[in-house]
Design a protein around this motif. Structure first.
Motif, PDB file in Angstrom:
ATOM      1  N   GLY A 140       0.655  -1.044   0.097  1.00 21.12           N
ATOM      2  CA  GLY A 140      -0.016   0.094  -0.263  1.00 21.12           C
ATOM      3  C   GLY A 140       0.879   1.298   0.227  1.00 21.12           C
ATOM      4  O   GLY A 140       0.294   2.262  -0.528  1.00 21.12           O
ATOM      5  N   GLY A 141       1.997   1.229   0.901  1.00 26.27           N
ATOM      6  CA  GLY A 141       2.835   2.147   0.529  1.00 26.27           C
ATOM      7  C   GLY A 141       3.521   2.816  -0.471  1.00 26.27           C
ATOM      8  O   GLY A 141       4.202   3.801  -0.774  1.00 26.27           O
ATOM      9  N   VAL A 142       3.549   1.961  -1.658  1.00 23.37           N
ATOM     10  CA  VAL A 142       4.305   2.233  -2.839  1.00 23.37           C
ATOM     11  C   VAL A 142       3.417   3.456  -3.750  1.00 23.37           C
ATOM     12  O   VAL A 142       2.226   3.398  -3.555  1.00 23.37           O
ATOM     13  CB  VAL A 142       4.166   1.168  -3.850  1.00 23.37           C
ATOM     14  N   GLY A 143       4.239   4.377  -4.325  1.00 22.61           N
ATOM     15  CA  GLY A 143       3.602   5.502  -4.932  1.00 22.61           C
ATOM     16  C   GLY A 143       3.113   5.072  -6.235  1.00 22.61           C
ATOM     17  O   GLY A 143       3.757   4.240  -6.956  1.00 22.61           O
ATOM     18  N   ILE A 144       2.014   5.333  -6.549  1.00 22.32           N
ATOM     19  CA  ILE A 144       1.244   5.107  -8.014  1.00 22.32           C
ATOM     20  C   ILE A 144       2.435   5.514  -9.134  1.00 22.32           C
ATOM     21  O   ILE A 144       2.207   5.000  -9.985  1.00 22.32           O
ATOM     22  CB  ILE A 144       0.098   5.420  -8.191  1.00 22.32           C
ATOM     23  N   GLY A 145       3.131   6.604  -9.001  1.00 19.14           N
ATOM     24  CA  GLY A 145       3.896   6.899 -10.049  1.00 19.14           C
ATOM     25  C   GLY A 145       4.932   6.137 -10.179  1.00 19.14           C
ATOM     26  O   GLY A 145       5.282   5.650 -11.593  1.00 19.14           O
ATOM     27  N   GLY A 146       5.678   5.772  -9.448  1.00 18.84           N
ATOM     28  CA  GLY A 146       7.046   4.772  -9.867  1.00 18.84           C
ATOM     29  C   GLY A 146       6.422   3.396 -10.205  1.00 18.84           C
ATOM     30  O   GLY A 146       6.990   2.998 -11.058  1.00 18.84           O
ATOM     31  N   ILE A 147       5.615   2.744  -9.627  1.00 16.12           N
ATOM     32  CA  ILE A 147       5.109   1.411  -9.869  1.00 16.12           C
ATOM     33  C   ILE A 147       4.400   1.520 -11.410  1.00 16.12           C
ATOM     34  O   ILE A 147       4.600   0.529 -12.271  1.00 16.12           O
ATOM     35  CB  ILE A 147       4.107   0.836  -8.920  1.00 16.12           C
ATOM     36  N   THR A 148       3.731   2.638 -11.705  1.00 14.21           N
ATOM     37  CA  THR A 148       2.876   2.654 -13.092  1.00 14.21           C
ATOM     38  C   THR A 148       3.929   2.820 -14.028  1.00 14.21           C
ATOM     39  O   THR A 148       4.044   2.102 -15.005  1.00 14.21           O
ATOM     40  CB  THR A 148       2.144   3.786 -13.097  1.00 14.21           C
ATOM     41  N   LEU A 149       5.029   3.608 -13.947  1.00 14.28           N
ATOM     42  CA  LEU A 149       5.838   3.993 -15.213  1.00 14.28           C
ATOM     43  C   LEU A 149       6.967   2.761 -14.975  1.00 14.28           C
ATOM     44  O   LEU A 149       7.242   2.403 -16.411  1.00 14.28           O
ATOM     45  CB  LEU A 149       6.788   5.162 -14.692  1.00 14.28           C
ATOM     46  N   GLY A 150       6.945   1.777 -14.033  1.00 16.64           N
ATOM     47  CA  GLY A 150       8.082   0.818 -14.380  1.00 16.64           C
ATOM     48  C   GLY A 150       7.326  -0.475 -14.834  1.00 16.64           C
ATOM     49  O   GLY A 150       7.677  -1.399 -15.208  1.00 16.64           O
ATOM     50  N   GLY A 151       6.068  -0.328 -14.817  1.00 17.97           N
ATOM     51  CA  GLY A 151       5.279  -1.652 -15.191  1.00 17.97           C
ATOM     52  C   GLY A 151       3.914  -2.043 -14.151  1.00 17.97           C
ATOM     53  O   GLY A 151       2.733  -2.026 -14.645  1.00 17.97           O
ATOM     54  N   GLY A 152       4.379  -2.383 -13.072  1.00 22.95           N
ATOM     55  CA  GLY A 152       3.496  -2.819 -11.923  1.00 22.95           C
ATOM     56  C   GLY A 152       2.790  -4.337 -11.909  1.00 22.95           C
ATOM     57  O   GLY A 152       2.026  -4.863 -12.711  1.00 22.95           O
ATOM     58  N   VAL A 153       3.446  -5.091 -11.179  1.00 20.90           N
ATOM     59  CA  VAL A 153       3.136  -6.468 -11.120  1.00 20.90           C
ATOM     60  C   VAL A 153       2.813  -6.690  -9.556  1.00 20.90           C
ATOM     61  O   VAL A 153       3.772  -6.424  -8.714  1.00 20.90           O
ATOM     62  CB  VAL A 153       4.408  -7.180 -11.214  1.00 20.90           C
ATOM     63  N   GLY A 154       1.581  -7.154  -9.321  1.00 23.12           N
ATOM     64  CA  GLY A 154       0.897  -7.306  -8.209  1.00 23.12           C
ATOM     65  C   GLY A 154      -0.075  -8.243  -7.979  1.00 23.12           C
ATOM     66  O   GLY A 154       0.154  -9.202  -8.717  1.00 23.12           O
ATOM     67  N   LEU A 155      -0.757  -8.204  -7.080  1.00 22.45           N
ATOM     68  CA  LEU A 155      -1.804  -9.313  -6.355  1.00 22.45           C
ATOM     69  C   LEU A 155      -2.947  -9.269  -7.563  1.00 22.45           C
ATOM     70  O   LEU A 155      -3.701 -10.543  -7.345  1.00 22.45           O
ATOM     71  CB  LEU A 155      -2.321  -8.992  -5.100  1.00 22.45           C
ATOM     72  N   LEU A 156      -3.056  -8.626  -8.499  1.00 25.36           N
ATOM     73  CA  LEU A 156      -4.156  -8.837  -9.452  1.00 25.36           C
ATOM     74  C   LEU A 156      -3.584  -8.921 -10.761  1.00 25.36           C
ATOM     75  O   LEU A 156      -4.229  -8.976 -11.757  1.00 25.36           O
ATOM     76  CB  LEU A 156      -5.173  -7.419  -9.429  1.00 25.36           C
ATOM     77  N   ALA A 157      -2.275  -9.322 -10.899  1.00 23.85           N
ATOM     78  CA  ALA A 157      -1.716  -9.305 -12.174  1.00 23.85           C
ATOM     79  C   ALA A 157      -2.088 -10.168 -13.101  1.00 23.85           C
ATOM     80  O   ALA A 157      -2.413 -10.034 -14.307  1.00 23.85           O
ATOM     81  CB  ALA A 157      -0.023  -9.397 -11.974  1.00 23.85           C
ATOM     82  N   ARG A 158      -2.343 -11.603 -12.497  1.00 21.51           N
ATOM     83  CA  ARG A 158      -2.851 -12.602 -13.574  1.00 21.51           C
ATOM     84  C   ARG A 158      -4.063 -12.394 -13.982  1.00 21.51           C
ATOM     85  O   ARG A 158      -4.715 -12.950 -15.142  1.00 21.51           O
ATOM     86  CB  ARG A 158      -2.581 -13.895 -12.755  1.00 21.51           C
ATOM     87  N   SER A 159      -5.281 -11.782 -12.954  1.00 26.04           N
ATOM     88  CA  SER A 159      -6.395 -11.756 -13.475  1.00 26.04           C
ATOM     89  C   SER A 159      -6.611 -10.215 -14.257  1.00 26.04           C
ATOM     90  O   SER A 159      -7.532 -10.257 -15.093  1.00 26.04           O
ATOM     91  CB  SER A 159      -7.379 -11.761 -12.267  1.00 26.04           C
ATOM     92  N   ARG A 160      -5.971  -9.112 -13.908  1.00 20.55           N
ATOM     93  CA  ARG A 160      -6.410  -7.848 -14.328  1.00 20.55           C
ATOM     94  C   ARG A 160      -5.157  -7.426 -15.140  1.00 20.55           C
ATOM     95  O   ARG A 160      -5.370  -6.240 -15.804  1.00 20.55           O
ATOM     96  CB  ARG A 160      -6.788  -6.809 -13.249  1.00 20.55           C
TER      97      ARG A 160
END
Length: 465
Positions: A140-160
């Motif tokens: 939750g503490g990650v900034g949306i800017g950094g994770i978005t610009l780098g790609g974003g792999v998380g708990l909804l990755a396989r479904s969404r």
């Protein structure tokens, strides 16, 4: 290409005259500077020449324009943490976006505009009240800017899919201070580059995302003994699971947490972070292969899997303090028992105060997107991994880097690539691995158009063509 300026290269008086009161300015002698320059989880000692906190996009544009005219590097602090401190650079003008954290949810169109300083936790909590979500990471503490610009792999990755697969547009301040509205029709080359190419192309002050329906999920932490069979078995179970199930494994020494029995403290365990986003009625069947692996390993040490909101699965993020991390990211086709046995032996052999191997099982919606559709170019990879060691000082952490690199090299198999958001540094070898072949050439051309002087280089840096 501009060189990094010495801290004295920026005129503080000129900066304040140009920006205040539209943005606050902090320099090394000011109260609050030390707190403002700190990067979680700690141990990063970059000292920007000035830290600017704009109140709006216009303030960001003025700050970028000032830095560009002064020949200064610009580094960007978004909403969250940076394990390796890439959001700071000594001598640079740092733009701190944390004040730009507004969220505008449009339930009718299932879209949202979010400020570049917002965190994933704040966004997901607000969207979750409407039964909606955008996929971010697992923190939750990650900034949306950094994770978005780098790609974003998380708990909804396989479904969404990845975060970039839900990105519809962005408001970007480029190196010359222009403000652009960017999407698939306006500046499509830049829109392509923003989806995985990192912070190379400007300061993103707002993101426009698609929202999907996500009611309660079934997920949480399942902790079990670490054996070659349990590690390899969990990876295999996650790979063959329906795409509505995402599994992130952390193989590590058990920390002294209240939920973990004392006899397991300091012993190797697998912490499986699970998220089932399909029908709640089908959760038990989908999770059965994972629970079978736990049973074969002797039973779960802790079972925290439950139904609840997606936002509730997002952990808080790294804690402050003096702990310093070293790490190496990799992709692999899978982890068999031989690789798992080597992994466990290496974790036992090192004396790092904290060491871990994280394995994020991909596939599903991540692999649905053609590799050339976004600047993230590793769609075919089955597993994203990261080897990390923590130490009390930067010098001590550096001593574990050869161990980290050797283990990652053994686990990666035939894949040469890496994930930019987990990169140890932003150097040329790292950048070429993150952005291979034609992806690099295309990014370099976009960089030449929007940042020919490489003003934005506090990142996994792409050089202008």
């Amino acid at each position: 290409m501009s060189a990094s300026p010495a801290p004295s290269a920026l005129s503080v008086a000129g900066l304040r005259a140009a920006l205040e009161p539209a943005a606050s300015v902090l320099v090394p002698d000011d109260d609050g500077y030390e707190t403002a320059r700190a990067v979680e989880p700690g141990g990063i000692d970059h000292r920007p020449a000035a830290i600017v906190r704009p109140a709006d996009t216009a303030g960001v544009a003025r700050a970028v324009r000032f830095a560009h005219d002064a020949g200064a590097e610009v580094s960007v602090r978004a909403g969250g943490h940076s394990v390796f401190g890439l959001g700071r650079s000594t001598g640079a003008l740092t733009i701190d976006l944390r004040g730009l954290d507004a969220l505008d949810l449009d339930v009718a169109t299932r879209t949202a505009w979010a400020g570049g300083g917002m965190t994933a936790g704040a966004y997901s909590t607000a969207a979750g009240t409407r039964g909606l979500a955008t996929p971010f990471g697992d923190t939750g503490g990650v900034g949306i800017g950094g994770i978005t610009l780098g790609g974003g792999v998380g708990l909804l990755a396989r479904s969404r899919g990845m975060t970039i697969d839900s990105l519809l547009g962005a408001e970007v301040v480029t190196a010359d201070g222009d403000v652009l509205q960017v999407d698939a029709e306006q500046h499509p080359d830049l829109f392509w580059a923003l989806r995985g190419g990192g912070g190379n192309f400007g300061v993103v002050t707002r993101f426009r995302y698609a929202l999907g329906e996500v009611s309660d999920v079934v997920g949480g932490v399942l902790l079990l003994p670490a054996t070659p069979a349990s590690v390899a078995g969990l990876v295999a179970a996650a790979e063959s699971a329906p795409r509505e199930l995402t599994v992130i494994l952390m193989v590590m020494t058990a920390p002294p947490m209240p939920m973990i029995p004392a006899e397991w403290h300091g012993r190797l365990v697998v912490m499986a972070n699970l998220c089932w986003s399909g029908s709640p009625a089908a959760a038990d069947a989908a999770l059965a292969p994972v629970r079978d692996v736990a049973a074969e390993a002797g039973g779960a040490i802790f079972d925290g899997v439950h139904a609840g909101p997606y936002a509730g699965l997002l952990e808080g993020g790294p804690q402050g303090g003096s702990v310093v991390a070293t790490g190496r990211t990799f992709f692999t086709d899978g982890v068999d028992e031989a690789a798992a046995a080597h992994l466990l032996a290496e974790l036992e052999a090192t004396d790092a105060m904290m060491r871990a191997v994280q394995l994020r099982v991909l596939g599903g919606a991540v692999a649905d997107v053609p590799r050339d559709e976004t600047a993230y170019a590793h769609r075919e990879a089955a597993v994203l991994g990261n080897v990390a060691a923590l130490a009390p000082t930067a010098e001590a952490a550096a001593g574990y880097t050869p161990w980290v690199s050797a283990l990652a090299e053994r686990l990666r198999g035939g894949h040469d690539g890496l994930y930019a958001n987990f990169a140890l540094d932003g150097g040329p070898d790292t950048a070429r691995a993150a952005y291979p072949g034609a992806t690099w050439d295309r990014l370099a051309a976009v960089k030449r158009t929007y940042d020919p002087d490489n003003v934005f280089r506090g990142n996994v840096n792409v050089l202008p063509a």
